[in-house]
Design a protein around this motif. Structure first.
Motif, PDB file in Angstrom:
ATOM      1  N   ARG A   1      -1.314 -29.223 -10.716  1.00 51.71           N
ATOM      2  CA  ARG A   1      -2.283 -29.087 -11.813  1.00 51.71           C
ATOM      3  C   ARG A   1      -3.536 -29.926 -11.582  1.00 51.71           C
ATOM      4  O   ARG A   1      -4.641 -29.496 -11.929  1.00 51.71           O
ATOM      5  N   PHE A   2      -3.394 -31.116 -11.042  1.00 47.71           N
ATOM      6  CA  PHE A   2      -4.531 -32.029 -10.836  1.00 47.71           C
ATOM      7  C   PHE A   2      -4.841 -32.138  -9.350  1.00 47.71           C
ATOM      8  O   PHE A   2      -3.934 -32.153  -8.516  1.00 47.71           O
TER       9      PHE A   2
ATOM     10  N   THR B   1      -4.885 -38.582   0.186  1.00 45.89           N
ATOM     11  CA  THR B   1      -4.715 -38.613  -1.265  1.00 45.89           C
ATOM     12  C   THR B   1      -3.272 -38.883  -1.674  1.00 45.89           C
ATOM     13  O   THR B   1      -2.332 -38.586  -0.928  1.00 45.89           O
ATOM     14  N   TYR B   2      -3.139 -39.432  -2.870  1.00 44.09           N
ATOM     15  CA  TYR B   2      -1.843 -39.610  -3.510  1.00 44.09           C
ATOM     16  C   TYR B   2      -1.964 -39.111  -4.939  1.00 44.09           C
ATOM     17  O   TYR B   2      -2.967 -39.346  -5.601  1.00 44.09           O
ATOM     18  N   LEU B   3      -0.924 -38.443  -5.409  1.00 42.96           N
ATOM     19  CA  LEU B   3      -0.938 -37.880  -6.754  1.00 42.96           C
ATOM     20  C   LEU B   3       0.416 -38.090  -7.400  1.00 42.96           C
ATOM     21  O   LEU B   3       1.451 -37.887  -6.758  1.00 42.96           O
ATOM     22  N   GLU B   4       0.387 -38.495  -8.647  1.00 43.68           N
ATOM     23  CA  GLU B   4       1.622 -38.626  -9.416  1.00 43.68           C
ATOM     24  C   GLU B   4       2.407 -37.318  -9.335  1.00 43.68           C
ATOM     25  O   GLU B   4       1.863 -36.232  -9.537  1.00 43.68           O
ATOM     26  N   ASP B   5       3.700 -37.422  -9.012  1.00 45.59           N
ATOM     27  CA  ASP B   5       4.520 -36.226  -8.766  1.00 45.59           C
ATOM     28  C   ASP B   5       4.465 -35.244  -9.925  1.00 45.59           C
ATOM     29  O   ASP B   5       4.398 -34.022  -9.715  1.00 45.59           O
ATOM     30  N   SER B   6       4.485 -35.737 -11.145  1.00 44.60           N
ATOM     31  CA  SER B   6       4.548 -34.848 -12.303  1.00 44.60           C
ATOM     32  C   SER B   6       3.263 -34.045 -12.496  1.00 44.60           C
ATOM     33  O   SER B   6       3.241 -33.088 -13.266  1.00 44.60           O
TER      34      SER B   6
END
Length: 121
Positions: A65-66, A56-61
């Motif tokens: 939370r997500f 997975t990859y997730l926007e740092d900001s």
């Protein structure tokens, strides 16, 4: 190919929502799946992406939370959103890309119609 999102709605700040996306007509496990969002007057931006086998990859900001996940047996993608903020208000889109994740919306070939998330303060 059909991509359909669900699970959006109106929630108070601090609340949670779980978005779902079902993709049909493609070998689901061979496709990276991404979540994007677009607020009024803003460009579409990447939220998170998951490879077919689970990387997975997730926007740092948004970390903490997500959470993105997928169930390949059900051809379904999820986005768990916690501690929602008014600035998370946007149309959320699910998209599919053969083989690997990417950051640009233009790199994804299949898109859903979107599901609206509205966070009230």
């Amino acid at each position: 190919v059909q991509v359909v999102e669900s699970g959006g709605g109106l929630v108070q700040a601090g609340g949670s929502l779980r978005l779902s996306c079902t993709a049909s007509g493609l070998p689901f496990v061979d496709y990276a799946m991404g979540w994007f969002r677009q607020a009024p007057g803003k460009e579409r931006e990447g939220v998170s992406c998951i490879y077919g086998r689970g990387t997975t990859y997730l926007e740092d900001s948004l970390k903490g939370r997500f959470t993105i996940s997928r169930d390949n047996a059900k051809n379904t993608l999820y986005l768990q959103m916690n501690s929602l903020k008014p600035e998370d208000t946007a149309m959320y889109y699910c998209a599919a890309r053969y083989y690997g994740c990417a950051t640009r919306p233009a790199d994804f070939g299949y898109w859903g119609q979107g599901t609206q998330v509205t966070v009230s303060s």
